[in-house]
Design a protein around this motif. Structure first.
Motif, PDB file in Angstrom:
ATOM      1  N   ARG A 181       0.803  -1.235   0.000  1.00 41.69           N
ATOM      2  CA  ARG A 181       0.000   0.000   0.000  1.00 41.69           C
ATOM      3  C   ARG A 181       0.833   1.281   0.000  1.00 41.69           C
ATOM      4  NH1 ARG A 181      -5.281  -1.779   3.637  1.00 41.69           N
ATOM      5  NH2 ARG A 181      -5.600  -3.724   2.492  1.00 41.69           N
ATOM      6  N   GLU A 182       2.145   1.141  -0.172  1.00 43.43           N
ATOM      7  CA  GLU A 182       3.008   2.325  -0.293  1.00 43.43           C
ATOM      8  C   GLU A 182       2.690   3.081  -1.572  1.00 43.43           C
ATOM      9  OE1 GLU A 182       7.503   1.835   0.920  1.00 43.43           O
ATOM     10  OE2 GLU A 182       6.617  -0.095   0.386  1.00 43.43           O
ATOM     11  N   GLU A 183       2.725   4.407  -1.503  1.00 43.11           N
ATOM     12  CA  GLU A 183       2.497   5.226  -2.699  1.00 43.11           C
ATOM     13  C   GLU A 183       3.636   6.234  -2.875  1.00 43.11           C
ATOM     14  OE1 GLU A 183      -2.419   5.290  -2.795  1.00 43.11           O
ATOM     15  OE2 GLU A 183      -1.289   7.106  -2.242  1.00 43.11           O
ATOM     16  N   VAL A 184       4.077   6.420  -4.134  1.00 49.93           N
ATOM     17  CA  VAL A 184       5.034   7.498  -4.414  1.00 49.93           C
ATOM     18  C   VAL A 184       4.616   8.216  -5.677  1.00 49.93           C
ATOM     19  CG1 VAL A 184       7.094   6.512  -3.339  1.00 49.93           C
ATOM     20  CG2 VAL A 184       6.527   5.910  -5.690  1.00 49.93           C
ATOM     21  N   ASP A 185       4.893   9.515  -5.751  1.00 47.83           N
ATOM     22  CA  ASP A 185       4.655  10.265  -6.978  1.00 47.83           C
ATOM     23  C   ASP A 185       5.839  10.080  -7.910  1.00 47.83           C
ATOM     24  OD1 ASP A 185       2.231  11.109  -6.145  1.00 47.83           O
ATOM     25  OD2 ASP A 185       2.838  13.171  -5.650  1.00 47.83           O
ATOM     26  N   VAL A 186       5.577   9.605  -9.125  1.00 47.94           N
ATOM     27  CA  VAL A 186       6.641   9.376 -10.098  1.00 47.94           C
ATOM     28  C   VAL A 186       6.428  10.341 -11.264  1.00 47.94           C
ATOM     29  CG1 VAL A 186       7.705   7.689 -11.647  1.00 47.94           C
ATOM     30  CG2 VAL A 186       6.730   6.934  -9.459  1.00 47.94           C
ATOM     31  N   PRO A 187       7.487  11.101 -11.647  1.00 45.02           N
ATOM     32  CA  PRO A 187       7.337  11.970 -12.815  1.00 45.02           C
ATOM     33  C   PRO A 187       6.906  11.134 -14.022  1.00 45.02           C
ATOM     34  CG  PRO A 187       9.440  12.353 -11.716  1.00 45.02           C
ATOM     35  CD  PRO A 187       8.832  11.160 -11.063  1.00 45.02           C
ATOM     36  N   ARG A 188       5.966  11.648 -14.770  1.00 45.10           N
ATOM     37  CA  ARG A 188       5.388  10.925 -15.908  1.00 45.10           C
ATOM     38  C   ARG A 188       6.464  10.315 -16.812  1.00 45.10           C
ATOM     39  NH1 ARG A 188      -0.426  11.427 -17.547  1.00 45.10           N
ATOM     40  NH2 ARG A 188      -0.473  10.575 -19.642  1.00 45.10           N
ATOM     41  N   ALA A 189       7.549  11.068 -17.029  1.00 46.49           N
ATOM     42  CA  ALA A 189       8.601  10.617 -17.947  1.00 46.49           C
ATOM     43  C   ALA A 189       9.364   9.405 -17.401  1.00 46.49           C
ATOM     44  CB  ALA A 189       9.580  11.757 -18.222  1.00 46.49           C
ATOM     45  N   ASP A 190       9.331   9.211 -16.077  1.00 44.79           N
ATOM     46  CA  ASP A 190      10.083   8.101 -15.483  1.00 44.79           C
ATOM     47  C   ASP A 190       9.214   6.877 -15.221  1.00 44.79           C
ATOM     48  OD1 ASP A 190      12.022  10.017 -15.428  1.00 44.79           O
ATOM     49  OD2 ASP A 190      11.861  10.415 -13.257  1.00 44.79           O
ATOM     50  N   LEU A 191       7.911   7.000 -15.508  1.00 41.42           N
ATOM     51  CA  LEU A 191       6.977   5.965 -15.078  1.00 41.42           C
ATOM     52  C   LEU A 191       7.294   4.589 -15.663  1.00 41.42           C
ATOM     53  CD1 LEU A 191       4.445   5.380 -13.398  1.00 41.42           C
ATOM     54  CD2 LEU A 191       3.082   5.831 -15.451  1.00 41.42           C
ATOM     55  N   VAL A 192       7.544   4.550 -16.988  1.00 42.17           N
ATOM     56  CA  VAL A 192       7.801   3.265 -17.641  1.00 42.17           C
ATOM     57  C   VAL A 192       8.992   2.557 -16.991  1.00 42.17           C
ATOM     58  CG1 VAL A 192       8.614   2.216 -19.794  1.00 42.17           C
ATOM     59  CG2 VAL A 192       6.730   3.870 -19.840  1.00 42.17           C
ATOM     60  N   ASP A 193      10.100   3.301 -16.808  1.00 36.16           N
ATOM     61  CA  ASP A 193      11.293   2.706 -16.201  1.00 36.16           C
ATOM     62  C   ASP A 193      11.010   2.217 -14.786  1.00 36.16           C
ATOM     63  OD1 ASP A 193      12.821   2.991 -18.415  1.00 36.16           O
ATOM     64  OD2 ASP A 193      13.716   4.912 -17.800  1.00 36.16           O
ATOM     65  N   GLU A 194      10.259   3.019 -14.038  1.00 33.02           N
ATOM     66  CA  GLU A 194       9.956   2.666 -12.656  1.00 33.02           C
ATOM     67  C   GLU A 194       9.124   1.364 -12.589  1.00 33.02           C
ATOM     68  OE1 GLU A 194      11.240   4.156 -10.082  1.00 33.02           O
ATOM     69  OE2 GLU A 194      10.182   2.927  -8.592  1.00 33.02           O
ATOM     70  N   ILE A 195       8.135   1.259 -13.491  1.00 31.19           N
ATOM     71  CA  ILE A 195       7.309   0.035 -13.519  1.00 31.19           C
ATOM     72  C   ILE A 195       8.155  -1.165 -13.908  1.00 31.19           C
ATOM     73  CG2 ILE A 195       5.388  -1.126 -14.693  1.00 31.19           C
ATOM     74  CD1 ILE A 195       4.069   1.671 -14.956  1.00 31.19           C
ATOM     75  N   LYS A 196       8.998  -0.992 -14.909  1.00 33.11           N
ATOM     76  CA  LYS A 196       9.870  -2.093 -15.350  1.00 33.11           C
ATOM     77  C   LYS A 196      10.770  -2.554 -14.213  1.00 33.11           C
ATOM     78  CE  LYS A 196      10.116  -1.333 -20.364  1.00 33.11           C
ATOM     79  NZ  LYS A 196      10.894  -0.712 -21.441  1.00 33.11           N
ATOM     80  N   LYS A 197      11.339  -1.565 -13.493  1.00 35.76           N
ATOM     81  CA  LYS A 197      12.258  -1.879 -12.400  1.00 35.76           C
ATOM     82  C   LYS A 197      11.541  -2.686 -11.319  1.00 35.76           C
ATOM     83  CE  LYS A 197      13.940   1.282  -9.648  1.00 35.76           C
ATOM     84  NZ  LYS A 197      14.262   2.716  -9.381  1.00 35.76           N
ATOM     85  N   ARG A 198      10.293  -2.288 -11.050  1.00 36.38           N
ATOM     86  CA  ARG A 198       9.577  -2.931  -9.940  1.00 36.38           C
ATOM     87  C   ARG A 198       8.950  -4.277 -10.291  1.00 36.38           C
ATOM     88  NH1 ARG A 198       6.313   0.977  -6.063  1.00 36.38           N
ATOM     89  NH2 ARG A 198       7.529   2.905  -6.195  1.00 36.38           N
ATOM     90  N   THR A 199       8.826  -4.584 -11.565  1.00 32.93           N
ATOM     91  CA  THR A 199       8.135  -5.833 -11.931  1.00 32.93           C
ATOM     92  C   THR A 199       9.031  -6.775 -12.707  1.00 32.93           C
ATOM     93  OG1 THR A 199       7.229  -4.706 -13.871  1.00 32.93           O
ATOM     94  CG2 THR A 199       5.804  -4.865 -11.946  1.00 32.93           C
ATOM     95  N   LEU A 200      10.335  -6.661 -12.473  1.00 34.11           N
ATOM     96  CA  LEU A 200      11.284  -7.549 -13.165  1.00 34.11           C
ATOM     97  C   LEU A 200      11.049  -8.993 -12.783  1.00 34.11           C
ATOM     98  CD1 LEU A 200      14.855  -6.096 -13.535  1.00 34.11           C
ATOM     99  CD2 LEU A 200      13.369  -7.119 -15.249  1.00 34.11           C
TER     100      LEU A 200
END
Lengths: 520, 520
Positions: A501-520
């Motif tokens: 249930r943790e939430e963080v604000d991710v800049p739109r431009a970084d979203l794809v990389d952030e999702i990829k990193k978290r769901t490897l």
């Protein structure tokens, strides 16, 4: 209600009484499987009646002996297939595919007594066609047709047999076979040993408990029949009878040999002495000295090959699960040399809903419900020649993994464990926190799809945030990308981890990389 | 030779003369396709005769309109499937499977004029069965049977149609469909837009050149028929005729409407004015103002949805390939709303062997051989209700990708490029440099298999090193692990790079890691 309906009602009333009486008999240990038969008959009658009553009286069922696979079952099936395909590829196999039906003539004369189980297509003008009964005969047809004399291929596809289905034990009329075959003129027992190694690898990796691979040779069986006085023309039919030893006691097999197949009691008894033998390389050695059996050249050739095979199997370190068993016969006509069959030792725990049937079956089978054979195969050096215009032979050996029984076990294992089977691979759900953001959700999810991210959203104009979060819980989606007025203004997306249930604000431009990193 | 054989000889002699005459006519521009028909008839006659002449006169062929896939074709097929499956998974779909045959009743009344193309199974006692004609009807049966009201699933499987095959253009009697469907009660046009996005993604990623997705709505067609004076009961059959506009000129379609379907010339002309219209959201706007069409509530509902759909497609950035086309009708009965179809602009280069047939076909088709439709679908909100005992509806929308035509193109592209298609994934061949090392090869390859390395060896006792190296060249195996007396003594294996021919001695214990490192 129309006349047919009334007939049906009366029929049901009659059956109900019968069922009642039967169940009383059952509690005192009588046959319950007869009830299943009656129920099946009733359902078929109901089906026939239903078809006449108009548009909404369809019988909602799949054809007898077949079933659908739901997404959970498909996820398990995919896992099993991956293990099998990886093994076939590890051994350097290519893959081919053939049509689900063949010219009827192609299948004629290949399956012996089992030919009656072939599904034919209706003659609608043109060629007479049948559904394939296995993948081996189409493979042989393929080799002859394309003049291929050397190939190692696997083929995973459905085959069709009008057999008596026993679905709780994984016996269907439509079922998958996973075949691996090696065709070509090679030195004795080298490809045969590889086939056994493959069965060993697959059954080990599937982790289905202990198993046993029985090995025999058609030439040993034929030699044995010959020295026991069986006339040549009865070899194949006696072979079919011996093949029943895994389901029938010797006494019943003997009766069939004498009463139905016309052997003398003496011949049957002689066969009986051999077919109870089990062992390893030593047994082959010993039988090569057997004063009777050693008179058959065929038997000696088979025994010599069995010895050679076991020597390779020792190097491959698989002899702990392989046994030379003279009772193994295999039903199909086309085998010419080594034959083998793998059996699981494990009994299958029945699902609660069908436990009654299972218990009855168990009672019939002496002890515990064995799923029986899960793989089988052997050498068929003559089959391709049956298709070649000039009768040119291409020696072949292969193995077929019977996936349905394995799949039954895997499914029950998955049910027993509390681990949830995911049926999708979705990485993120695109959600909105306020109303009127459908277009923004569309825009964001499109960006994610274009970047290769697996993403879903709810097909509602204004879904509630709670419903969107629930969807993630239900489907096991690990992340939510939440859009709201504030996030849009700030050029960010709120990324929420569903479990923590943790939430963080991710800049739109970084979203794809952030999702990829978290769901490897 | 038996009587049948003689009949065959005489028949052939007759045909030979006919063929000779025909070929003269062809060189002066007459129909060659008739010859193909005669040849097909001859081959079928030969097939029938052959079946009677004993074991070696099998007709070596697959059933009409079907084919085998060889390993190279399978490698390409796998690549195409992977692109499609990845896209379906990216959009969060689960997968299911259904049997290849259904109760005959399940398919009855779903396909309109195409029902005659359904394959029936022979009545061998028990249920009457038919091979599935598509994956949509079995999906609807599955939903009703399991009371599922909400699912997003894909299903990739073979379907069967007794159609006139045109195999060089990828039209078969057994062919794959790759279906993606969304079932559930949702807000208008949201899942519909996702289906079109999926078609756009897949056709872009397959890289097959330019394509166009035509969109229309059954309610617009029905409204149009109504305002043109077509009686209600003729809507579906006129729809089938309009559907032929992609293959026939308007004049011929008009003739069929008047002569076969019984419309007046005036009605046909009125329809003709609408079906030539193509555009985008503007056209929908414009037609909502059309004094005639706007009188149909149905048409207005359809036009409003088309407008909504285009607004979503704009956000999804796919409108460059989507056109609202009033001539799009789709053949099947079950569509109730939005319908769509994707066409490739590219013409298919024919393989040399079949160029004659292709040219003829091209001449018939005006210019170049278009592979035509490669995907199609639409909304079918009533189909599940036809199966539900209480008629409960589950709205559905879906798309079907027609893989065979795509596959034909990919295959021709692969043939044109000089890149070699590998059909196995073997990383290393285990070879020996001297005689009598079979057991050592067995031992090493077993170690490699157990470590998950994809490895092969030659099934010979004493293969020549040259033959072993040749095998690698032919199959594209990148590495050879060579054993010799010296290597065994030193506890090493000589690892050879097949392309560069470099060799290094690798300590046995490091071999697995070294192979993994080199074949990542």
């Amino acid at each position: 209600m129309n006349t047919l309906g009334l007939v049906f009602m009366r029929f049901c009333a009659g059956i109900r009484t019968t069922l009642h009486l039967r169940s009383l008999r059952c509690s005192s240990g009588m046959s319950l499987s007869q009830i299943d038969e009656e129920v099946a008959k009733l359902l078929e009658l109901k089906a026939q009646l239903g078809g006449d009553e108009g548009k909404h009286t369809f019988v909602l069922k799949t054809a007898k002996g077949t079933r659908d696979y739901n997404p959970k079952q498909m996820a398990i099936r995919e896992k099993v297939f991956n293990i099998i395909i990886n093994c076939f590829k590890r051994h350097g196999a290519e893959t081919i595919d053939t049509p689900v039906f063949e010219l009827k003539d192609t299948l004629t004369g290949k399956y012996g007594e089992d030919s009656k189980l072939i599904y034919d297509l209706k003659d609608q003008g043109g060629e007479l066609l049948s559904l394939r009964y296995d993948l081996t005969v189409p493979f042989a047809r393929y080799l002859a047709m394309n003049k291929i004399t050397n190939i190692k291929r696997y083929h995973i596809a459905k085959v069709y047999r009008r057999d008596n289905p026993a679905m709780t034990r994984g016996r269907y009329r439509e079922f998958y076979q996973c075949d691996f075959d090696i065709a070509g003129q090679f030195d004795a027992m080298i490809p045969d040993a590889e086939c056994l190694k493959i069965v060993y690898e697959i059954l080990s990796e599937l982790d289905l408990g202990d198993f046993l691979i029985k090995v025999n040779d058609r030439r040993i069986l034929d030699g044995m029949f010959a020295v026991c006085g069986v006339p040549d023309e009865k070899f194949r039919t006696i072979c079919s009878t011996v093949d029943k030893l895994d389901k029938m006691a010797w006494e019943d097999v003997k009766k069939e040999m004498i009463n139905e197949k016309g052997l003398s009691e003496d011949m049957a008894d002689q066969i009986g002495e051999y077919v109870c033998m089990q062992g390893g390389m030593d047994l082959a050695d010993c039988l090569l000295q057997d004063p009777k059996l050693s008179q058959s050249k065929q038997a000696c050739a088979g025994l010599t090959d069995i010895k050679q095979l076991f020597s390779y199997l020792q190097i491959l370190q698989v002899t702990d699960k392989v046994v030379f068993d003279l009772s193994l016969a295999r039903g199909l006509d086309y085998y010419t040399g080594v034959i083998f069959e793998a059996l699981l030792s494990q009994t299958v725990p029945a699902p609660v809903s069908t436990r009654v049937e299972q218990n009855m079956a168990a009672a019939g089978d002496e002890a515990g419900v064995s799923v029986g054979s899960v793989a089988g195969g052997g050498r068929y050096d003559g089959l391709v020649g049956m298709f070649d215009p000039k009768g040119r032979k291409v020696p072949c050996v292969g193995v077929s993994i019977g996936i349905e029984r394995i799949f039954s076990i895997m499914e029950q294992k998955a049910e027993a464990s509390l681990e949830k089977v995911r049926t999708t691979e979705t990485q993120v759900l695109v959600a909105s926190a306020q109303k009127n953001l459908l277009e923004e959700r569309f825009k964001l999810i499109s960006e994610l799809w274009n970047a290769g991210i697996k993403a879903e959203f709810l097909y509602k104009k204004n879904p509630k945030l709670l419903n969107q979060l629930q969807q993630c819980e239900e489907k096991g989606i690990p992340l939510v990308a939440i859009l709201g007025e504030q996030e849009l203004k700030d050029g960010v997306v709120k990324l929420r981890n569903v479990t923590s249930r943790e939430e963080v604000d991710v800049p739109r431009a970084d979203l794809v990389d952030e999702i990829k990193k978290r769901t490897l």
